[in-house]
Design a protein around this motif. Structure first.
Motif: not given
Length: 164
Positions: A125-145
């Motif tokens: 888990i890295a902030s940069s990956y969380v942002k990239e995943l979010a840009l493409f609509g992927a589920d990020i709920s396991d990575f952040v509150t």
């Protein structure tokens, strides 16, 4: 004893939270120091926004507070009377970067940096990956509150609107 856990936290992830929570078991108080990283100049959130997101995510952790760093981390540590800087390390790449910074900080201020191995189940888990995943609509709920997820999704929507 007071520890400072610094980072840009753009945004704060569950990996960061793991390191902060485990640090709080060894120190009486922990300051999560939200800093500007000159090596990561294009953040998604302002310093004030990152502080608020971190405060929301960490509100249940006793003896942990969040503050904005304006300037050098070592100056902040001197001002708050920190006994140590604690950094999470996920990989050898993190170690290479953080070791050099820790030695530099000790050289100019005397403050020691302690390294805490990240939980292997969270090491990807890295902030940069969380942002990239979010840009493409992927589920990020396991990575952040949930609060961080809402903020990241809102920023992703703004950024995606620029490309439409």
């Amino acid at each position: 004893m007071l520890a400072v856990c610094p980072g840009s936290f753009d945004p704060l992830t569950r990996g960061h939270m793991d390191v902060i929570e485990r640090t709080s078991k060894f120190f009486d108080d922990v300051i999560v120091a939200v800093a500007y990283n000159t090596r990561k100049p294009s953040g998604w959130f302002t310093g004030a926004e990152r502080v608020e997101l971190a405060r929301d995510a960490l509100q249940g952790m006793p003896h942990v507070r969040v503050e904005l760093v304006d300037g050098l981390l070592v100056d902040f540590c001197a001002r708050v009377g920190a006994d140590a800087i604690v950094k999470g390390v996920r990989s050898s790449a993190d170690w290479d970067s953080e070791q050099t910074m820790g030695l530099l900080n000790r050289h100019i201020s005397g403050v020691e940096t302690l390294f805490l191995m990240g939980d292997p189940s969270l090491s990807h888990i890295a902030s940069s990956y969380v942002k990239e995943l979010a840009l493409f609509g992927a589920d990020i709920s396991d990575f952040v509150t949930p609060g961080v997820e809402r903020a990241v999704r809102a920023q992703a929507a703004k950024r995606n609107a620029r490309f439409m």
